[in-house]
Enzyme design. Sequence first.
Site, PDB file in Angstrom:
ATOM      1  N   ASP A 161       0.819  -1.212   0.000  1.00 25.48           N
ATOM      2  CA  ASP A 161       0.000   0.000   0.000  1.00 25.48           C
ATOM      3  C   ASP A 161       0.856   1.268   0.000  1.00 25.48           C
ATOM      4  O   ASP A 161       0.383   2.342   0.373  1.00 25.48           O
ATOM      5  CB  ASP A 161      -0.959   0.011   1.194  1.00 25.48           C
ATOM      6  CG  ASP A 161      -0.237  -0.110   2.536  1.00 25.48           C
ATOM      7  OD1 ASP A 161       0.990  -0.293   2.536  1.00 25.48           O
ATOM      8  OD2 ASP A 161      -0.917  -0.033   3.572  1.00 25.48           O
ATOM      9  N   GLU A 247       9.107  -2.360  13.954  1.00 32.04           N
ATOM     10  CA  GLU A 247      10.342  -1.853  13.368  1.00 32.04           C
ATOM     11  C   GLU A 247      11.447  -1.779  14.428  1.00 32.04           C
ATOM     12  O   GLU A 247      12.578  -2.229  14.200  1.00 32.04           O
ATOM     13  CB  GLU A 247      10.110  -0.465  12.756  1.00 32.04           C
ATOM     14  CG  GLU A 247       9.121  -0.447  11.603  1.00 32.04           C
ATOM     15  CD  GLU A 247       7.678  -0.269  12.057  1.00 32.04           C
ATOM     16  OE1 GLU A 247       6.820  -0.018  11.190  1.00 32.04           O
ATOM     17  OE2 GLU A 247       7.411  -0.391  13.264  1.00 32.04           O
TER      18      GLU A 247
END
Length: 297
Positions: A161, A247
């Site tokens: 996306d 992350e």
Amino acid sequence: MKSLLLSRFLLLLPWGLIVILLLDTDSSRAPPVIPARPPQQQQQATPRRSALPPIYAITPTYSRPVQKAELTRLANTFRQVARLHWILVEDAARRSELVSRFVARAGLPCTHLHVPTPRRYKRPGLPRATEQRNAGLAWLRQRHQHLPPPQPGVLFFADDDNTYSLELFEEMRTTRTVSVWPVGLVGGRRYERPIVENGKVVGWYTGWRGDRPFAIDMAGFAVSLQVILSNPKAVFKRRGSQPGMQESDFLKQITTVEELEPKANNCTKVLVWHTRTEKVNLGNEPKYHLDTVKIEV
């Protein structure tokens, strides 16, 4: 009168013969030979594509109305990048026909994997795409495990996306350990970025959880293949991980903030955007298929 014409003809005849002889001489000459460029100069003028470090892009994907549209946009970008290998991982128990057909026609090197997310991890508020990213990492390590170091290459996580500038791939290709850059349209802001001073990351410009060890989006970093291979236990964790922390949890296993390599003009240029396709309105879609043909969207 006849004698006058004859005398003029005889007078012009030698000159005509001279012109004919000159033309014939010119046409018999060999064409000039242009010296060939030495092989070394040819090589310098056009760098070989095989000399570029490969880029591996891991993309988790799942079935939804916009899936094919998202993958098409991504493939159109990837086809323009030299030496890019796409690792496409479906969140599914088996490969879907739609994605299998898409991969076959994509026109670029692609590995098609699949692994389902366990049902207990599909609840709202839990991290997503963990199993798919780890499957891509496992494939990459297995492919390179028997090859001697150093092995050039760069890995990054390309969610389907996002929108990518081609310039970003040239930036990341020189990654030595872990490189970072800004990401647009993320965290409730126009952009987020690492703050750089004297060529080093010293903080984070972010709209959410600035206290994270690595306050960065998944689209905002790349990792050297050698670092991935040197840290075989570095994966995305499920236990204890929170949304938005994947992350940091991953990067803590392989690097430190001090070791990060700022790209994109010291993290002052946005080359990737977390665009996300607008949620599709299918309010008028019939419950049962009414059309006389079946069309894949």
